[in-house]
Design an enzyme around this catalytic site. Sequence first.
Site, PDB file in Angstrom:
ATOM      1  N   LYS A  22      25.612 -43.126  64.679  1.00  0.00           N
ATOM      2  CA  LYS A  22      25.127 -41.796  65.098  1.00  0.00           C
ATOM      3  C   LYS A  22      24.692 -41.834  66.563  1.00  0.00           C
ATOM      4  O   LYS A  22      25.035 -40.964  67.350  1.00  0.00           O
ATOM      5  CB  LYS A  22      23.938 -41.396  64.220  1.00  0.00           C
ATOM      6  CG  LYS A  22      23.124 -40.243  64.790  1.00  0.00           C
ATOM      7  CD  LYS A  22      21.935 -39.903  63.928  1.00  0.00           C
ATOM      8  CE  LYS A  22      20.683 -40.686  64.222  1.00  0.00           C
ATOM      9  NZ  LYS A  22      19.938 -40.279  65.427  1.00  0.00           N
ATOM     10  N   ASN A  23      23.921 -42.847  66.918  1.00  0.00           N
ATOM     11  CA  ASN A  23      23.352 -42.879  68.274  1.00  0.00           C
ATOM     12  C   ASN A  23      24.408 -43.136  69.348  1.00  0.00           C
ATOM     13  O   ASN A  23      24.183 -42.861  70.522  1.00  0.00           O
ATOM     14  CB  ASN A  23      22.243 -43.933  68.362  1.00  0.00           C
ATOM     15  CG  ASN A  23      20.977 -43.467  67.661  1.00  0.00           C
ATOM     16  OD1 ASN A  23      20.897 -42.329  67.213  1.00  0.00           O
ATOM     17  ND2 ASN A  23      19.994 -44.355  67.555  1.00  0.00           N
ATOM     18  N   CYS A 116       7.607 -35.712  68.696  1.00  0.00           N
ATOM     19  CA  CYS A 116       8.181 -35.758  67.358  1.00  0.00           C
ATOM     20  C   CYS A 116       7.326 -36.685  66.523  1.00  0.00           C
ATOM     21  O   CYS A 116       6.325 -37.226  67.004  1.00  0.00           O
ATOM     22  CB  CYS A 116       9.643 -36.174  67.385  1.00  0.00           C
ATOM     23  SG  CYS A 116       9.919 -37.901  67.660  1.00  0.00           S
ATOM     24  N   ARG A 121       7.541 -38.211  73.351  1.00  0.00           N
ATOM     25  CA  ARG A 121       8.830 -38.714  73.832  1.00  0.00           C
ATOM     26  C   ARG A 121       9.208 -37.987  75.115  1.00  0.00           C
ATOM     27  O   ARG A 121       9.978 -37.034  75.104  1.00  0.00           O
ATOM     28  CB  ARG A 121       9.892 -38.559  72.740  1.00  0.00           C
ATOM     29  CG  ARG A 121       9.573 -39.439  71.543  1.00  0.00           C
ATOM     30  CD  ARG A 121      10.599 -39.359  70.471  1.00  0.00           C
ATOM     31  NE  ARG A 121      11.860 -39.983  70.852  1.00  0.00           N
ATOM     32  CZ  ARG A 121      12.898 -40.076  70.016  1.00  0.00           C
ATOM     33  NH1 ARG A 121      12.800 -39.600  68.802  1.00  0.00           N
ATOM     34  NH2 ARG A 121      14.018 -40.645  70.397  1.00  0.00           N
ATOM     35  N   ASP A 307      14.198 -49.102  65.879  1.00  0.00           N
ATOM     36  CA  ASP A 307      14.767 -48.365  64.742  1.00  0.00           C
ATOM     37  C   ASP A 307      14.867 -49.216  63.474  1.00  0.00           C
ATOM     38  O   ASP A 307      15.247 -48.708  62.415  1.00  0.00           O
ATOM     39  CB  ASP A 307      16.152 -47.805  65.109  1.00  0.00           C
ATOM     40  CG  ASP A 307      16.050 -46.590  66.027  1.00  0.00           C
ATOM     41  OD1 ASP A 307      14.926 -46.088  66.241  1.00  0.00           O
ATOM     42  OD2 ASP A 307      17.092 -46.139  66.533  1.00  0.00           O
ATOM     43  N   ARG A 399      19.814 -37.075  58.418  1.00  0.00           N
ATOM     44  CA  ARG A 399      20.128 -37.020  59.844  1.00  0.00           C
ATOM     45  C   ARG A 399      20.863 -38.285  60.280  1.00  0.00           C
ATOM     46  O   ARG A 399      21.611 -38.255  61.260  1.00  0.00           O
ATOM     47  CB  ARG A 399      18.847 -36.896  60.675  1.00  0.00           C
ATOM     48  CG  ARG A 399      18.170 -35.553  60.522  1.00  0.00           C
ATOM     49  CD  ARG A 399      17.059 -35.434  61.539  1.00  0.00           C
ATOM     50  NE  ARG A 399      17.477 -36.024  62.787  1.00  0.00           N
ATOM     51  CZ  ARG A 399      16.707 -36.747  63.583  1.00  0.00           C
ATOM     52  NH1 ARG A 399      15.449 -36.950  63.275  1.00  0.00           N
ATOM     53  NH2 ARG A 399      17.172 -37.263  64.694  1.00  0.00           N
TER      54      ARG A 399
HETATM   55  C1  UD1 Z   1      17.251 -43.693  71.504  1.00  0.00           C
HETATM   56  C2  UD1 Z   1      17.643 -43.579  70.055  1.00  0.00           C
HETATM   57  C3  UD1 Z   1      16.454 -43.851  69.149  1.00  0.00           C
HETATM   58  C4  UD1 Z   1      15.793 -45.183  69.505  1.00  0.00           C
HETATM   59  C5  UD1 Z   1      15.484 -45.250  70.999  1.00  0.00           C
HETATM   60  C6  UD1 Z   1      14.971 -46.614  71.431  1.00  0.00           C
HETATM   61  C7  UD1 Z   1      19.398 -41.927  70.125  1.00  0.00           C
HETATM   62  C8  UD1 Z   1      19.852 -40.552  69.788  1.00  0.00           C
HETATM   63  N1  UD1 Z   1      18.157 -42.250  69.814  1.00  0.00           N
HETATM   64  O1  UD1 Z   1      16.297 -42.667  71.745  1.00  0.00           O
HETATM   65  O2  UD1 Z   1      16.925 -43.885  67.801  1.00  0.00           O
HETATM   66  O3  UD1 Z   1      14.617 -45.333  68.766  1.00  0.00           O
HETATM   67  O4  UD1 Z   1      16.677 -44.982  71.765  1.00  0.00           O
HETATM   68  O5  UD1 Z   1      15.887 -47.601  71.156  1.00  0.00           O
HETATM   69  O6  UD1 Z   1      20.153 -42.728  70.634  1.00  0.00           O
HETATM   70  N2  UD1 Z   1      10.872 -42.850  77.834  1.00  0.00           N
HETATM   71  C9  UD1 Z   1      10.128 -42.362  78.877  1.00  0.00           C
HETATM   72  N3  UD1 Z   1      10.688 -41.412  79.674  1.00  0.00           N
HETATM   73  C10 UD1 Z   1      11.951 -40.929  79.479  1.00  0.00           C
HETATM   74  C11 UD1 Z   1      12.699 -41.445  78.411  1.00  0.00           C
HETATM   75  C12 UD1 Z   1      12.128 -42.417  77.616  1.00  0.00           C
HETATM   76  O7  UD1 Z   1       8.982 -42.763  79.097  1.00  0.00           O
HETATM   77  O8  UD1 Z   1      12.399 -40.075  80.240  1.00  0.00           O
HETATM   78  C13 UD1 Z   1      10.285 -43.891  76.962  1.00  0.00           C
HETATM   79  C14 UD1 Z   1      10.237 -43.464  75.506  1.00  0.00           C
HETATM   80  O9  UD1 Z   1       9.068 -42.691  75.214  1.00  0.00           O
HETATM   81  C15 UD1 Z   1      10.247 -44.796  74.805  1.00  0.00           C
HETATM   82  C16 UD1 Z   1      11.161 -45.643  75.680  1.00  0.00           C
HETATM   83  O10 UD1 Z   1      11.157 -45.005  76.961  1.00  0.00           O
HETATM   84  O11 UD1 Z   1       8.968 -45.371  74.826  1.00  0.00           O
HETATM   85  C17 UD1 Z   1      12.580 -45.741  75.183  1.00  0.00           C
HETATM   86  O12 UD1 Z   1      13.091 -44.446  74.919  1.00  0.00           O
HETATM   87  P1  UD1 Z   1      14.645 -44.114  74.992  1.00  0.00           P
HETATM   88  O13 UD1 Z   1      15.428 -45.377  75.067  1.00  0.00           O
HETATM   89  O14 UD1 Z   1      14.889 -43.089  76.043  1.00  0.00           O
HETATM   90  O15 UD1 Z   1      14.892 -43.422  73.581  1.00  0.00           O
HETATM   91  P2  UD1 Z   1      15.915 -42.281  73.235  1.00  0.00           P
HETATM   92  O16 UD1 Z   1      17.138 -42.393  74.097  1.00  0.00           O
HETATM   93  O17 UD1 Z   1      15.201 -40.983  73.172  1.00  0.00           O
END
Ligand code: UD1
Length: 439
Positions: A22-23, A116, A121, A307, A399
């Site tokens: 999915k991701n 969430c 996030r 995850d 999901r």
């Molecule tokens: C993706 C995955 C999710 C997984 C996560 C971490 C998808 C759809 N989802 O989520 O299942 O748990 O990677 O492996 O692929 N952060 C910031 N600022 C930002 C973006 C992120 O501070 O602009 C922080 C987040 O709060 C978190 C960390 O960085 O602590 C990692 O987040 P990120 O890798 O971006 O997660 P997602 O891409 O949202």
Amino acid sequence: MDKIVLQGGRRLQGTVAISGSKNACLPLMAASLLGDSPTQLHNVPNLRDITTMMIMLGELGAKASLKGTTLTIDPRGFSVPKVPYNMVRKMRASIYVLGPLIARLGRAIVSLPGGCAIGARPIDLHLKGLAALGANIKLSHGYILADNPGLKGAEIVLEGAHGSSVGATNNVMMAAVLAKGITTIRGAACEPEVVDLVTMLRQMGARIEGEGTSTITITGVNGLQCADHTVIPDRIEAGTFMTMAGITQGDILIKGCRIDHMEAIINKLLEIGIEVTPQDDGIRVQGTDHLKPVSIRTLPYPGFPTDMQAQFTALLCLAEGQSTVTETIYVDRFIHVAELLRMGADIQLHRGTAIVRGVKKLSAASVMASDLRASAALIVAGLAAEGLTEVLRVYHIDRGYERIEQKMALLGAKIERLDTTKTKDLGSTSSHWGDTPDP
Ligand code: UD1
């Protein structure tokens, strides 16, 4: 609304086929908007998030149709720059269209995602990266308003307080492929899902180097074509079935997964005492009746994935001794702990660390799923609990896990999906199916 009811105490054995990730698939779907003609994605999982993304692409003017596991996305009508809140609140990954909107349409009006169940996030890194490429970005009334006076390559550091960001790396790459000149992303995420996106973008004509490392270099091109791409297998679904083998003393062949994507998960299983054997067509996982306690610390790839944290926490509830599980990526991602306690687990939370003292047995209960992986953890725990566990609000699991109850039933689980509007609370002490022996 559906719930899942399962009988604990049965050993799972047999073969399970792993679906596409999915991701990986969600950003690939967004990236198809960058092409000039229809892209085909194969090995697409049939999941609620994928349907949500298909609807969203439709609202943007593209056409998406799924036949079996092949998804065709025709971007030729892509012309609407707006993603409303009612889309983004259903699925945070909607934010993946921000990069393509800016790069292709020159304009984006995208709702800001809120928090969430697993905590705050932020998307500051996505916005920082896109702004560094030259996009004008404003926040107003809960929306991101962006326009593109001409994207130019830049040096961008995309690391935040919790390490690299998968989403920001993907979003910025999707804009940078059409920017003028060279973009260097430092602190880039190394996850296999990022590498999969690069593989597809490159097939579309993008010039990208360094994927899978923390420095990715992109040389912008004038336009991209379509792709014909097969989505990588879901390492988190595979890891979840591995924990199911572990907690039921089972013997499962996890078919179609990529061993090279699963090292951190496999190393922890081995440390716990679970046997893991690579085979030609997958990985065989055999449980043991002596689970050893371990320490886990979630980290960006190639570290242990956040995850998989909830499912391993469930598994460690039955280890012989004290384990620690530290969450460094989403420090509040422990909502499953309260439900595991209701099933007889002994867990204490202390500043982002769960101290898990192994108990002799878990007892079945009615439990509430709070998010995708927490639901999976409750199902893992239910497999080893005495009696009948009901997991409510299973829409979370839909999901991200394709036909989970069917896949588990094929492995010998007594599991059923019921419509809560048509059934009463079953209680958890009696057997819904009567006393049936292990297969
Ligand atoms: C993706 C995955 C999710 C997984 C996560 C971490 C998808 C759809 N989802 O989520 O299942 O748990 O990677 O492996 O692929 N952060 C910031 N600022 C930002 C973006 C992120 O501070 O602009 C922080 C987040 O709060 C978190 C960390 O960085 O602590 C990692 O987040 P990120 O890798 O971006 O997660 P997602 O891409 O949202």
